[in-house]
Design a protein around this motif. Structure first.
Motif, PDB file in Angstrom:
ATOM      1  N   PHE A  57       0.822  -1.215   0.000  1.00 58.30           N
ATOM      2  CA  PHE A  57       0.000   0.000   0.000  1.00 58.30           C
ATOM      3  C   PHE A  57       0.852   1.260   0.000  1.00 58.30           C
ATOM      4  N   ALA A  58       1.941   1.235   0.778  1.00 56.83           N
ATOM      5  CA  ALA A  58       2.775   2.432   0.907  1.00 56.83           C
ATOM      6  C   ALA A  58       3.342   2.867  -0.430  1.00 56.83           C
ATOM      7  N   SER A  59       3.766   1.904  -1.236  1.00 57.53           N
ATOM      8  CA  SER A  59       4.343   2.242  -2.531  1.00 57.53           C
ATOM      9  C   SER A  59       3.306   2.843  -3.466  1.00 57.53           C
ATOM     10  N   THR A  60       2.094   2.306  -3.400  1.00 54.71           N
ATOM     11  CA  THR A  60       1.011   2.837  -4.238  1.00 54.71           C
ATOM     12  C   THR A  60       0.600   4.232  -3.787  1.00 54.71           C
ATOM     13  N   TYR A 112       0.763   9.154  -5.036  1.00 53.02           N
ATOM     14  CA  TYR A 112      -0.175  10.268  -4.907  1.00 53.02           C
ATOM     15  C   TYR A 112       0.286  11.300  -3.875  1.00 53.02           C
ATOM     16  N   LEU A 113       1.186  10.883  -3.004  1.00 52.80           N
ATOM     17  CA  LEU A 113       1.695  11.811  -1.994  1.00 52.80           C
ATOM     18  C   LEU A 113       2.941  12.564  -2.458  1.00 52.80           C
ATOM     19  N   SER A 114       3.537  12.120  -3.548  1.00 54.00           N
ATOM     20  CA  SER A 114       4.745  12.776  -4.059  1.00 54.00           C
ATOM     21  C   SER A 114       4.575  14.268  -4.327  1.00 54.00           C
ATOM     22  N   PRO A 115       3.438  14.718  -4.922  1.00 58.78           N
ATOM     23  CA  PRO A 115       3.275  16.157  -5.171  1.00 58.78           C
ATOM     24  C   PRO A 115       3.311  17.010  -3.910  1.00 58.78           C
ATOM     25  N   VAL A 116       3.095  16.378  -2.740  1.00 58.55           N
ATOM     26  CA  VAL A 116       3.159  17.109  -1.472  1.00 58.55           C
ATOM     27  C   VAL A 116       4.522  16.950  -0.814  1.00 58.55           C
ATOM     28  N   MET A 117       5.008  15.719  -0.745  1.00 51.79           N
ATOM     29  CA  MET A 117       6.236  15.420  -0.014  1.00 51.79           C
ATOM     30  C   MET A 117       7.482  15.975  -0.703  1.00 51.79           C
ATOM     31  N   ARG A 118       7.528  15.922  -2.032  1.00 46.92           N
ATOM     32  CA  ARG A 118       8.725  16.391  -2.737  1.00 46.92           C
ATOM     33  C   ARG A 118       8.932  17.901  -2.611  1.00 46.92           C
ATOM     34  N   PRO A 119       7.916  18.721  -2.882  1.00 52.12           N
ATOM     35  CA  PRO A 119       8.147  20.175  -2.765  1.00 52.12           C
ATOM     36  C   PRO A 119       8.424  20.615  -1.325  1.00 52.12           C
ATOM     37  N   LEU A 120       7.741  20.013  -0.352  1.00 45.88           N
ATOM     38  CA  LEU A 120       7.899  20.442   1.034  1.00 45.88           C
ATOM     39  C   LEU A 120       9.171  19.907   1.679  1.00 45.88           C
ATOM     40  N   ALA A 134       6.327   8.140  -0.565  1.00 44.36           N
ATOM     41  CA  ALA A 134       6.132   7.098   0.442  1.00 44.36           C
ATOM     42  C   ALA A 134       6.429   7.601   1.847  1.00 44.36           C
ATOM     43  N   GLY A 135       7.239   8.657   1.950  1.00 46.71           N
ATOM     44  CA  GLY A 135       7.521   9.238   3.256  1.00 46.71           C
ATOM     45  C   GLY A 135       6.284   9.814   3.908  1.00 46.71           C
TER      46      GLY A 135
END
Length: 363
Positions: free
Chosen positions: A68-71, A75-83, A89-90
């Motif tokens: 689940f985490a990888s999937t 969708y969380l990359s657009p939030v985690m990468r810029p911030l 996955a983080g």
């Protein structure tokens, strides 16, 4: 002939052995106090720690084991990468950390690292701001149980989340190297055929983790009790107790000081987490060979940020007239708005300084 490195090793071992023997003698001399504190710690584990953490340990492990985490990371990359400059996955580890409490975030990060969803550099940067206290402890145990005021617990929890986010954003400015996040991972991780086996593994692994957590809490409560008794009931002793084991320190501070004095100190202790939690994290991450240096630096930073945010918000809300341990906190709209505004101004100034510092280094 013994070289300098060997002498240092011998000196470290001598100090370690001497400290251990001294601790054994101290606990023996104050056995009544130590036993009493150990019983209180066991009760805390049975009534609070295990019920609040164990289900989250199992469920988070199961989600990671089933891919689940990888999937979700896609969708969380657009939030985690810029911030935070880490893979999506983080975000799973951050969510688990702020919902379930210490040391669930650290465990989730190690599980994600083993599954291939995170890199080692990302994991080390995620550790400080993903390993946080949960709402059951801050709102329930600290707010309602210790301060007798649920709204004070909610206030502390909001400060805790904000300080974790600020810490995470700050760490991107001090990163030693660039992290290349993985895109192909989300399409290569496959789900296991036997979900029963995945759940069984999650139970077994979580039992081991929760026993380790409870063991740390009981040991530190028992071992530090004699020293706290010698220091007496003063703020210095209570803070030292909180730095060692956060639960006991917060309990003493909430019992002996008014809420205006207690809240900033409690907020700082929650942000730091205490030595007991640090050693729990160390035990969890040792199998993945993660460095603890970023974690310790990040938690010290989060503790300082938590103190400043809480102190500023309290001053703006005029808590001397609105906060009372016996009564409900009255969050008037104007006061709450002033508190939020002050927190926003502090954050904006802080990140401006960081950005200028980074640009200055480039020049």
């Amino acid at each position: 002939m013994i070289n300098k490195k060997s002498r240092i090793i011998i000196l470290k071992k001598s100090i370690l052995y001497a400290s251990t023997v001294f601790l054994m003698l101290t606990v023996t001399a104050f056995s009544k106090t130590s036993v009493s504190c150990a019983k209180d710690a066991l009760r805390l584990c049975a009534e609070n720690i295990i019920p609040s953490l164990f289900p989250f340990f199992v469920l988070s492990q199961f989600l990671i084991n089933t891919g689940f985490a990888s999937t979700a990371g896609k969708y969380l990359s657009p939030v985690m990468r810029p911030l935070f400059k880490v893979s999506g996955a983080g975000g799973i580890a951050f969510f688990i950390g702020i919902i379930s409490g210490y040391p669930s975030g650290a465990k989730a990060i190690c599980d994600l690292l083993r599954s291939g969803a995170l890199q080692k550099e990302e994991s080390e940067r995620l550790l400080p701001y993903c390993n946080n206290s949960g709402p059951l402890f801050i709102i329930g145990a600290v707010g309602l149980g210790m301060l007798k005021n649920m709204q004070a617990g909610i206030f502390l929890y909001i400060i805790h989340i904000v300080s974790a986010i600020i810490t995470g954003i700050s760490l991107r400015f001090f990163s030693a190297g660039k992290i290349k996040t993985k895109n192909i991972l989300y399409n290569t991780v496959s789900l296991p055929e036997n979900y029963g086996a995945a759940f069984s593994y999650s139970i077994k692994d979580s039992v081991s983790s929760i026993l380790s957590v409870c063991g740390f809490i009981v040991f530190f409560s028992s071992a530090t009790a004699p020293f706290i008794a010698l220091l007496g009931e003063n703020m210095t002793g209570n803070i030292l107790m909180g730095i060692t084991e956060v639960t006991g320190g917060i309990l003493k501070i909430s019992q002996n000081y008014d809420i205006n004095t207690a809240l900033p100190v409690i907020s700082a202790l929650l942000g730091f987490g205490g030595i007991c939690v640090t050693l729990q994290v160390m035990g969890i991450v040792k199998t993945e060979n993660l460095s603890m240096k970023p974690y310790i630096q990040g938690k010290l930073l989060q503790g300082a940020i938590s103190f400043v945010l809480c102190k500023t918000a309290l001053n703006k809300m005029l808590v001397a007239s609105t906060f009372s341990i016996e009564s409900t906190i009255n969050f008037e709209t104007g006061n709450l708005g002033a508190a939020i505004t002050s927190i926003f101004i502090i954050c904006a100034f802080y990140f401006s300084v960081l950005a200028l510092r980074k640009n200055f280094k480039k020049d």
